[in-house]
Design a protein around this motif. Structure first.
Motif, PDB file in Angstrom:
ATOM      1  N   PHE A 108       0.814  -1.219   0.000  1.00  0.00           N
ATOM      2  CA  PHE A 108       0.000   0.000   0.000  1.00  0.00           C
ATOM      3  C   PHE A 108       0.843   1.263   0.000  1.00  0.00           C
ATOM      4  N   ASP A 109       2.145   1.117   0.188  1.00  0.00           N
ATOM      5  CA  ASP A 109       3.007   2.295   0.323  1.00  0.00           C
ATOM      6  C   ASP A 109       2.987   3.125  -0.970  1.00  0.00           C
ATOM      7  N   GLY A 110       2.413   4.306  -0.901  1.00  0.00           N
ATOM      8  CA  GLY A 110       2.346   5.181  -2.075  1.00  0.00           C
ATOM      9  C   GLY A 110       1.308   4.759  -3.107  1.00  0.00           C
ATOM     10  N   ARG A 111       0.423   3.845  -2.735  1.00  0.00           N
ATOM     11  CA  ARG A 111      -0.557   3.323  -3.705  1.00  0.00           C
ATOM     12  C   ARG A 111      -1.878   4.113  -3.602  1.00  0.00           C
ATOM     13  N   PRO A 112      -2.431   4.551  -4.714  1.00  0.00           N
ATOM     14  CA  PRO A 112      -3.753   5.192  -4.667  1.00  0.00           C
ATOM     15  C   PRO A 112      -4.832   4.197  -4.222  1.00  0.00           C
ATOM     16  N   VAL A 113      -5.712   4.645  -3.343  1.00  0.00           N
ATOM     17  CA  VAL A 113      -6.776   3.778  -2.822  1.00  0.00           C
ATOM     18  C   VAL A 113      -8.106   4.521  -2.889  1.00  0.00           C
ATOM     19  N   GLY A 114      -9.124   3.825  -3.373  1.00  0.00           N
ATOM     20  CA  GLY A 114     -10.494   4.336  -3.331  1.00  0.00           C
ATOM     21  C   GLY A 114     -11.294   3.504  -2.344  1.00  0.00           C
ATOM     22  N   ILE A 115     -12.270   4.133  -1.713  1.00  0.00           N
ATOM     23  CA  ILE A 115     -13.086   3.437  -0.709  1.00  0.00           C
ATOM     24  C   ILE A 115     -14.559   3.604  -1.057  1.00  0.00           C
ATOM     25  N   MET A 116     -15.299   2.502  -0.970  1.00  0.00           N
ATOM     26  CA  MET A 116     -16.748   2.540  -1.128  1.00  0.00           C
ATOM     27  C   MET A 116     -17.334   1.643  -0.042  1.00  0.00           C
ATOM     28  N   GLY A 117     -18.627   1.733   0.165  1.00  0.00           N
ATOM     29  CA  GLY A 117     -19.254   0.815   1.118  1.00  0.00           C
ATOM     30  C   GLY A 117     -20.754   0.964   1.105  1.00  0.00           C
ATOM     31  N   THR A 118     -21.417  -0.119   1.478  1.00  0.00           N
ATOM     32  CA  THR A 118     -22.880  -0.096   1.529  1.00  0.00           C
ATOM     33  C   THR A 118     -23.374  -0.862   2.750  1.00  0.00           C
ATOM     34  N   THR A 119     -24.494  -0.402   3.259  1.00  0.00           N
ATOM     35  CA  THR A 119     -25.100  -1.011   4.439  1.00  0.00           C
ATOM     36  C   THR A 119     -26.611  -0.903   4.330  1.00  0.00           C
ATOM     37  N   PRO A 120     -27.337  -1.835   4.936  1.00  0.00           N
ATOM     38  CA  PRO A 120     -28.792  -1.684   4.960  1.00  0.00           C
ATOM     39  C   PRO A 120     -29.212  -0.468   5.784  1.00  0.00           C
ATOM     40  N   GLY A 121     -28.367   0.001   6.669  1.00  0.00           N
ATOM     41  CA  GLY A 121     -28.687   1.138   7.527  1.00  0.00           C
ATOM     42  C   GLY A 121     -28.646   2.463   6.773  1.00  0.00           C
ATOM     43  N   GLY A 122     -28.812   3.543   7.543  1.00  0.00           N
ATOM     44  CA  GLY A 122     -29.032   4.853   6.930  1.00  0.00           C
ATOM     45  C   GLY A 122     -27.799   5.686   6.664  1.00  0.00           C
ATOM     46  N   PHE A 123     -26.633   5.271   7.125  1.00  0.00           N
ATOM     47  CA  PHE A 123     -25.470   6.164   7.011  1.00  0.00           C
ATOM     48  C   PHE A 123     -24.440   5.702   5.980  1.00  0.00           C
ATOM     49  N   GLY A 124     -24.727   4.589   5.338  1.00  0.00           N
ATOM     50  CA  GLY A 124     -23.933   4.194   4.164  1.00  0.00           C
ATOM     51  C   GLY A 124     -22.474   3.852   4.422  1.00  0.00           C
ATOM     52  N   THR A 125     -22.134   3.415   5.635  1.00  0.00           N
ATOM     53  CA  THR A 125     -20.763   3.025   6.044  1.00  0.00           C
ATOM     54  C   THR A 125     -19.844   4.222   6.295  1.00  0.00           C
ATOM     55  N   ARG A 126     -20.415   5.385   6.580  1.00  0.00           N
ATOM     56  CA  ARG A 126     -19.594   6.580   6.811  1.00  0.00           C
ATOM     57  C   ARG A 126     -18.575   6.340   7.932  1.00  0.00           C
ATOM     58  N   ALA A 127     -19.039   5.768   9.041  1.00  0.00           N
ATOM     59  CA  ALA A 127     -18.126   5.571  10.184  1.00  0.00           C
ATOM     60  C   ALA A 127     -17.021   4.589   9.820  1.00  0.00           C
ATOM     61  N   ALA A 128     -17.382   3.515   9.155  1.00  0.00           N
ATOM     62  CA  ALA A 128     -16.372   2.503   8.764  1.00  0.00           C
ATOM     63  C   ALA A 128     -15.362   3.107   7.792  1.00  0.00           C
ATOM     64  N   GLN A 129     -15.859   3.936   6.882  1.00  0.00           N
ATOM     65  CA  GLN A 129     -14.942   4.517   5.888  1.00  0.00           C
ATOM     66  C   GLN A 129     -13.938   5.460   6.551  1.00  0.00           C
ATOM     67  N   TYR A 130     -14.410   6.236   7.534  1.00  0.00           N
ATOM     68  CA  TYR A 130     -13.455   7.107   8.232  1.00  0.00           C
ATOM     69  C   TYR A 130     -12.439   6.270   8.999  1.00  0.00           C
ATOM     70  N   GLN A 131     -12.896   5.165   9.585  1.00  0.00           N
ATOM     71  CA  GLN A 131     -11.941   4.324  10.313  1.00  0.00           C
ATOM     72  C   GLN A 131     -10.942   3.692   9.349  1.00  0.00           C
ATOM     73  N   LEU A 132     -11.429   3.292   8.189  1.00  0.00           N
ATOM     74  CA  LEU A 132     -10.534   2.688   7.201  1.00  0.00           C
ATOM     75  C   LEU A 132      -9.465   3.690   6.752  1.00  0.00           C
ATOM     76  N   ARG A 133      -9.872   4.935   6.568  1.00  0.00           N
ATOM     77  CA  ARG A 133      -8.883   5.965   6.204  1.00  0.00           C
ATOM     78  C   ARG A 133      -7.797   6.067   7.279  1.00  0.00           C
ATOM     79  N   GLN A 134      -8.230   5.993   8.529  1.00  0.00           N
ATOM     80  CA  GLN A 134      -7.269   6.093   9.634  1.00  0.00           C
ATOM     81  C   GLN A 134      -6.277   4.926   9.600  1.00  0.00           C
ATOM     82  N   VAL A 135      -6.776   3.731   9.343  1.00  0.00           N
ATOM     83  CA  VAL A 135      -5.910   2.549   9.309  1.00  0.00           C
ATOM     84  C   VAL A 135      -4.925   2.619   8.137  1.00  0.00           C
ATOM     85  N   LEU A 136      -5.342   3.304   7.066  1.00  0.00           N
ATOM     86  CA  LEU A 136      -4.478   3.374   5.884  1.00  0.00           C
ATOM     87  C   LEU A 136      -3.371   4.422   6.021  1.00  0.00           C
ATOM     88  N   VAL A 137      -3.473   5.284   7.031  1.00  0.00           N
ATOM     89  CA  VAL A 137      -2.435   6.311   7.227  1.00  0.00           C
ATOM     90  C   VAL A 137      -1.065   5.683   7.515  1.00  0.00           C
TER      91      VAL A 137
END
Ligand code: FMN
Length: 189
Positions: A108-137
């Motif tokens: 992953f070092d220097g690699r471009p990454v895109g993130i998507m996600g879907t959930t039956p709930g109402g927020f569309g994986t917003r919290a998970a996506q922010y956490q994933l960004r943190q892990v990718l730092v």
């Protein structure tokens, strides 16, 4: 910076092992609708073992090595994450942990990454996506900031065969993939 028509090879990973996973289905839709010249190759997490340093000390497992090699060869990675308890599922974190291990550089070092996600709930994986960004730092991945592809209400947007049928989501997916491809081409091949 690449030419705006350069072909791109993108590794796609969905963070669910479930056969009828909405996130696997979203990734399948992305592969199908990839812009001309853009190839998305899907890798599943099914064969990735639980991270254990004792196993690592005996050698990198074949499935992990295959995924490492695929990402090394890729122009970019597309991660499609479910949301579990406002975070990313263990199977995805486990895989990222494996991929962060020596030898350097990490795939992953220097690699471009895109993130998507879907959930039956109402927020569309917003919290998970922010956490994933943190892990990718610490992995030094370059994560595309915007647009975010958040797909709430998955139960109404995929049919019984796990095909994405919602027109608005399909249109946004097209725009997302166009943006991600153009952004990826800003990086050297
Ligand atoms: C352990 C667990 C925790 C979950 N937590 C959340 C959550 O925090 N937010 C959410 O929107 N959905 C949550 N869900 C529901 C998932 O979004 C839903 O099961 C989804 O279908 C999983 O993705 P998949 O279809 O790709 O397997 C949770 C599901 C499980 C099994």
């Amino acid at each position: 910076m690449q030419n705006e028509a350069s072909p791109l090879y993108i590794v796609g990973i969905a963070g669910s092992l479930r056969k009828a996973s909405y996130n696997r289905a979203l990734l399948a839709a992305a592969r199908q609708r990839a812009p001309t010249g853009v190839q998305i190759e899907i890798h599943t997490l099914d064969p990735i073992p639980l991270y254990n340093q004792d196993i690592e000390n005996q050698g990198i497992p074949t499935a992990v090595q295959k995924l490492r090699d695929a990402i090394y060869a890729a122009d970019a990675v597309l991660l499609v994450t479910p949301e579990y308890n406002s975070g990313i599922p263990g199977v995805l974190k486990n895989t990222l942990d494996w991929l962060s291990r020596p030898p350097k550089p990490h795939p992953f070092d220097g690699r471009p990454v895109g993130i998507m996600g879907t959930t039956p709930g109402g927020f569309g994986t917003r919290a998970a996506q922010y956490q994933l960004r943190q892990v990718l730092v610490p992995l030094n991945a370059y994560v595309m900031a915007q647009p975010m592809m958040l797909v709430p209400g998955a139960g109404d947007k995929f049919d019984e065969e796990q095909t994405l049928t919602d027109e608005k989501t399909l249109a946004f997916l097209d725009r997302y993939l166009t943006s991600f491809s153009a952004w990826t081409r800003h990086f050297p091949a």
